[in-house]
Write an enzyme that holds these catalytic residues in place. Structure first.
Site, PDB file in Angstrom:
ATOM      1  CB  CYS A  55      42.214  30.500  40.214  1.00 56.45           C
ATOM      2  SG  CYS A  55      41.156  30.397  41.748  1.00 56.45           S
ATOM      3  N   GLY A  56      42.306  30.662  37.135  1.00 56.65           N
ATOM      4  CA  GLY A  56      43.149  31.060  36.097  1.00 56.65           C
ATOM      5  C   GLY A  56      42.686  31.737  34.989  1.00 56.65           C
TER       6      GLY A  56
END
Lengths: 185, 167
Positions: free
Chosen positions: B54-55
């Protein structure tokens, strides 16, 4: 010369278009850019609720959509369904439902949730199928990109990107640091 | 003696013509920088495939391709990973832009851009925005563990061609 850059700033100020929880004159505004299918956002969801409960009326919370469509196939539709519920005055109810049922975000579930919340289901379905809120979700996404959102969730506190840890204690401390000294939980 | 070869040389400065290169983009295929002459290019050097989802920087850029396209810009990712590694990574993440292998001689192109970490043997997390003539117009080296986001790239693209900004 290689440019050095500070952390992001909210380029789209909080305004009429936003979904807001908490008083408009609260001294602290917490903005989250999030994705209903993102597991990290799912973890952040109860934490934000707990922070709201502790800080109370001194906090205004705003949620904006940042669906990572290629990673999370249901994220865009889920975001649009929250907006469709918002159009019927039930954004936050749908927001909560989506995060509580992150594992069930197919269209038939979204429509089921609309029914559970007492929405006009035919209108909800038509708006979902017609992609009525796609531009609105994209506008949120773009504003996030321009503000330096680099993953989900990304938080901004009073307009400045918050890069610290987002466990309950750390977030509450970061928020209280901006409120009149002496006021502590 | 000091380990001088580990001293960072710094990313190539703004105004420098971007060094041309030809790198593997897929098993049996190559891409050359000059293929993209005539349009802006974003070069995103990064340390390695398979960082957290996600990051992740490339996952974010993949979502922002539509915004880059508004400026006619092409995004190219570059790391020292091999083409097979890139192929699997791109497929798993649904990436819709080329990943180039600075694999043999290892790190050669990254070095020429001042974007190689000798000690670790990986590319820096370095961004370059080239104009349509292949001149570097913006660059940024991020701390290795920090995802720099896409706002700097978009500002640089906007500065290149404000007249072409779509609505």
């Amino acid at each position: 010369m290689t440019e050095r850059r500070a952390g992001g700033h909210l380029t789209l100020p909080v305004g009429e278009r936003d979904h807001v929880r908490g008083p408009s004159n609260a001294p602290v505004t917490l903005v989250e850019y999030g994705d209903y299918e993102c597991p990290h956002c799912g973890r952040a969801y109860p934490i934000v609720k707990a922070v709201q409960g502790r800080v109370g009326n001194e906090l205004r919370f705003v949620f904006r959509n940042f669906p990572l469509r290629e990673s999370h196939p249901h994220a865009q539709r889920a975001a649009e369904s929250a907006e469709a519920a918002g159009a019927q005055g039930r954004f936050w109810e749908m927001h909560d439902r989506l995060f509580e049922r992150q594992f069930a975000l197919d269209d038939e579930y979204l429509i089921e949730y609309a029914g559970d919340l007492g929405l006009d289901v035919e209108r909800f379905r038509a708006e979902l199928v017609g992609r009525v809120y796609e531009p609105r979700v994209r506008e949120d996404f773009r504003s996030g990109v321009r503000s330096g959102v680099n993953g989900t969730p990304t938080f901004f506190i009073n307009g400045v990107r918050y890069d610290g840890a987002w466990d309950e204690e750390t977030l509450v401390a970061a928020i209280y640091a901006l409120i009149t000294p002496g006021k502590r939980a | 003696m000091t380990d001088t070869h580990r001293v960072a040389t710094g990313a190539l400065p703004v105004g420098t013509p971007a060094p041309d290169f030809t790198l593997g983009s897929a098993p049996g295929q190559t891409i050359s920088l000059h293929d993209y002459r005539g349009r802006p290019v974003i070069l995103a050097f990064y340390p390695a495939d398979w960082s957290p989802v996600c990051g992740d920087q490339l996952t974010l850029y993949n979502e922002v391709l539509e915004e880059f396209a508004r400026y006619g810009a092409q995004l190219l990712g570059v790391s020292v990973d091999g083409v097979w590694c890139h192929a699997e990574f791109a497929q798993r993440r649904n990436l819709h832009f080329p990943l180039l292998s600075d694999f043999e001689p290892k790190g050669e192109v990254s070095r020429r851009y001042g974007a190689y970490r000798e000690g670790e043997g990986v590319s820096e997390r370095a961004l370059f925005v080239l104009d349509s003539d292949g001149i570097i117009r913006w660059s940024y080296v991020s701390p290795l563990s920090v995802n720099p986001g896409a706002d700097g790239i978009l500002q640089a693209l906007e500065a290149l061609a404000p007249q072409s900004t779509a609505t």
